[in-house]
Design a protein around this motif. Structure first.
Motif, PDB file in Angstrom:
ATOM      1  N   PRO A 117       0.794  -1.238   0.000  1.00 51.69           N
ATOM      2  CA  PRO A 117       0.000   0.000   0.000  1.00 51.69           C
ATOM      3  C   PRO A 117       0.823   1.283   0.000  1.00 51.69           C
ATOM      4  O   PRO A 117       0.548   2.196  -0.775  1.00 51.69           O
ATOM      5  N   ARG A 118       1.817   1.383   0.859  1.00 59.74           N
ATOM      6  CA  ARG A 118       2.590   2.628   0.928  1.00 59.74           C
ATOM      7  C   ARG A 118       3.366   2.872  -0.358  1.00 59.74           C
ATOM      8  O   ARG A 118       3.385   3.988  -0.877  1.00 59.74           O
ATOM      9  N   GLU A 119       3.997   1.825  -0.888  1.00 58.13           N
ATOM     10  CA  GLU A 119       4.765   1.968  -2.118  1.00 58.13           C
ATOM     11  C   GLU A 119       3.846   2.241  -3.302  1.00 58.13           C
ATOM     12  O   GLU A 119       4.163   3.058  -4.171  1.00 58.13           O
ATOM     13  N   ALA A 120       2.697   1.559  -3.332  1.00 54.64           N
ATOM     14  CA  ALA A 120       1.753   1.776  -4.426  1.00 54.64           C
ATOM     15  C   ALA A 120       1.224   3.203  -4.407  1.00 54.64           C
ATOM     16  O   ALA A 120       1.062   3.841  -5.462  1.00 54.64           O
ATOM     17  N   ALA A 121       0.966   3.750  -3.217  1.00 56.68           N
ATOM     18  CA  ALA A 121       0.492   5.128  -3.108  1.00 56.68           C
ATOM     19  C   ALA A 121       1.544   6.107  -3.602  1.00 56.68           C
ATOM     20  O   ALA A 121       1.230   7.100  -4.285  1.00 56.68           O
ATOM     21  N   ALA A 122       2.808   5.849  -3.285  1.00 61.72           N
ATOM     22  CA  ALA A 122       3.896   6.717  -3.753  1.00 61.72           C
ATOM     23  C   ALA A 122       4.016   6.666  -5.273  1.00 61.72           C
ATOM     24  O   ALA A 122       4.227   7.698  -5.932  1.00 61.72           O
ATOM     25  N   LEU A 123       3.876   5.452  -5.842  1.00 61.66           N
ATOM     26  CA  LEU A 123       3.947   5.321  -7.298  1.00 61.66           C
ATOM     27  C   LEU A 123       2.808   6.088  -7.960  1.00 61.66           C
ATOM     28  O   LEU A 123       3.007   6.766  -8.977  1.00 61.66           O
ATOM     29  N   LEU A 124       1.618   6.017  -7.387  1.00 65.75           N
ATOM     30  CA  LEU A 124       0.480   6.749  -7.945  1.00 65.75           C
ATOM     31  C   LEU A 124       0.692   8.260  -7.849  1.00 65.75           C
ATOM     32  O   LEU A 124       0.296   9.001  -8.744  1.00 65.75           O
ATOM     33  N   ARG A 125       1.323   8.724  -6.758  1.00 68.90           N
ATOM     34  CA  ARG A 125       1.625  10.155  -6.637  1.00 68.90           C
ATOM     35  C   ARG A 125       2.516  10.613  -7.777  1.00 68.90           C
ATOM     36  O   ARG A 125       2.327  11.677  -8.358  1.00 68.90           O
ATOM     37  N   TRP A 126       3.517   9.777  -8.071  1.00 66.62           N
ATOM     38  CA  TRP A 126       4.422  10.151  -9.169  1.00 66.62           C
ATOM     39  C   TRP A 126       3.717  10.053 -10.525  1.00 66.62           C
ATOM     40  O   TRP A 126       3.879  10.931 -11.376  1.00 66.62           O
ATOM     41  N   ALA A 127       2.936   9.008 -10.733  1.00 68.31           N
ATOM     42  CA  ALA A 127       2.362   8.720 -12.049  1.00 68.31           C
ATOM     43  C   ALA A 127       1.137   9.555 -12.378  1.00 68.31           C
ATOM     44  O   ALA A 127       0.804   9.724 -13.561  1.00 68.31           O
ATOM     45  N   ALA A 128       0.447  10.101 -11.379  1.00 65.83           N
ATOM     46  CA  ALA A 128      -0.838  10.769 -11.609  1.00 65.83           C
ATOM     47  C   ALA A 128      -0.809  11.828 -12.709  1.00 65.83           C
ATOM     48  O   ALA A 128      -1.739  11.892 -13.526  1.00 65.83           O
TER      49      ALA A 128
END
Length: 432
Positions: A117-128
């Motif tokens: 969850p934490r890593e996936a949220a960070a990836l989404l922040r970058w990719a958004a």
């Protein structure tokens, strides 16, 4: 007797061919000269013992706007890879796949635990931002402006998003193979544009190899490309350009230099009008191996990366190409490609080290793998540092134009778009 035409295009890579096609469609008398023995520039396909092997592992993404606009993708009979990655971990080969495009791999993706969850949220922040950014914002009428308000390196952007851990290694190593660099020095805006393209389309390989793409463009020209013609000089003489080459001479009203960066720089500096090609960009290299195997080391039709903290060798990616593109192999055989970076200060990996690392990624025995081809491509891709701006102006001196992916983005999209913009610049010059 010196031949003549309205426009001479020097170089039959994607940029030069697209430029020539558009000029021809506008009614111009166009010739294309190419120094090599075939069209394609850096996109070449070899036939070796019944196998198709591309010079450097390349794929065609049908989601590129320029490909949608100017390429007949259906005629290429594209053979797609799966939408995801195979990921080598300490405990085996895991899968991270697109849940909508690869529903059969959902269980393996969830079970891998890669998307914490934490890593996936960070990836989404970058990719958004990739959701709303587009190539149009980059090319937009030739204006030089960054795609985002503040472009930084890919590494800095991922750090800012606080992406860490195993998922960060997956992202880093995936982009290392796409961008041919492992230091995260590429423009973050460019990386996001590529991410958007991967989200919208699934890359694949034409049934007859990647060179089928430039051959399709060349086939539409009224005058066939002349190959084996190396241009030595371009010089203004009176109201036209005098072009001298090996065994040929031609006068043209305008000349488009669509060679590699070094060739473009040399010819641009050599013309009497002065003016450089905008500076010689650094280039990145890749070493590709193609191995024949009796059995596939994996049934996945995905690109695979080594995401362990300490990778077992030099590879940035590998793929069982025959799983996605069976047309690349003779019946009953399988084809494995591997890619490793090389360049200044970086040792060139040996065949055994490459084979051993590929086998380790798949968890397979590579004893029976036979080397089909090995390609050292020192000038595979131009660097693309931040900030990402609009393509460089095509006309560098009166009557002399330069195009290529090194003038736009380091991609098939960039090459085609540069050819298009250069053709427009040539046509605009008629009305001055």
């Amino acid at each position: 007797m010196t031949d003549s035409c309205e426009v001479l295009v020097v170089g039959a890579g994607l940029a030069g061919l697209q430029c020539a096609r558009e000029l021809q469609a506008a009614g111009r008398d166009v010739r294309v000269w190419e120094a090599a023995d075939d069209v394609g520039g850096r996109i070449r396909t070899e036939h070796v013992d019944g196998f198709l092997v591309d010079r450097g592992f390349q794929v065609l993404n049908p989601a590129y706007p320029a490909v949608r606009r100017w390429v007949d993708v259906s005629a290429l009979e594209l053979q797609p890879f799966g939408a995801g990655l195979g990921v080598r971990r300490d405990d085996g080969l895991a899968v991270l796949a697109h849940p909508l495009r690869e529903p059969q791999l959902i269980a393996r993706t969830i079970g891998s635990g890669l998307a914490k969850p934490r890593e996936a949220a960070a990836l989404l922040r970058w990719a958004a931002p990739a959701v709303v950014r587009s190539w149009r914002q980059y090319d937009g009428g030739g204006r030089r402006a960054a795609v985002s308000g503040r472009d930084v390196t890919l590494r800095q952007a991922l750090d800012d998003a606080r992406l860490a851990g195993e998922l960060r290694r997956v992202v880093d190593r995936f982009f290392a193979g796409v961008l041919l660099e492992d230091d995260g020095s590429t423009s973050n805006d460019f990386a996001r544009l590529l991410l958007r393209t991967f989200a919208l389309g699934v890359p694949g390989l034409p049934r007859m190899g990647m060179q089928a793409l430039p051959r399709q463009l060349a086939a539409s020209l009224a005058t066939p490309v002349r190959t084996g013609i190396k241009v030595n000089s371009i010089r203004r003489e009176g109201g036209s350009m005098l072009v001298r080459a090996s065994g040929a001479e031609l006068r043209a009203e305008q000349v488009v230099v669509a060679t590699d960066p070094a060739g473009a720089e040399a010819l641009a500096l050599g013309n009497d009008g002065g003016g450089a090609a905008g500076g010689l960009p650094a280039m990145k290299g890749v070493l590709t191996h193609w191995f024949a195997a009796g059995e596939p080391p994996s049934r996945l039709n995905l690109l695979c990366v080594d995401a362990r903290e300490r990778p077992g060798g030099p590879l940035v990616n590998t793929a069982v190409v025959s799983n996605a593109a069976p047309g690349y192999t003779p019946a009953g055989r399988h084809l494995v490609q591997t890619s490793a970076l090389f360049g200044r200060g970086r040792p060139l990996p040996g065949d055994d080290a490459v084979r051993r690392h590929a086998a380790e990624i798949y968890g397979a025995d590579a004893t029976g793998w036979e080397l089909v081809a090995r390609h050292e491509v020192p000038n595979a891709l131009p660097v693309q540092p931040p900030p990402l701006g609009s393509p460089q102006p095509a006309e560098i001196s009166p009557g002399v134009f330069v195009c290529g992916d090194h003038r736009a983005t380091a991609s098939i999209q960039g090459a085609l778009e540069s050819g298009h913009l250069t053709a427009q610049a040539v046509l605009r010059a008629d009305f001055r």
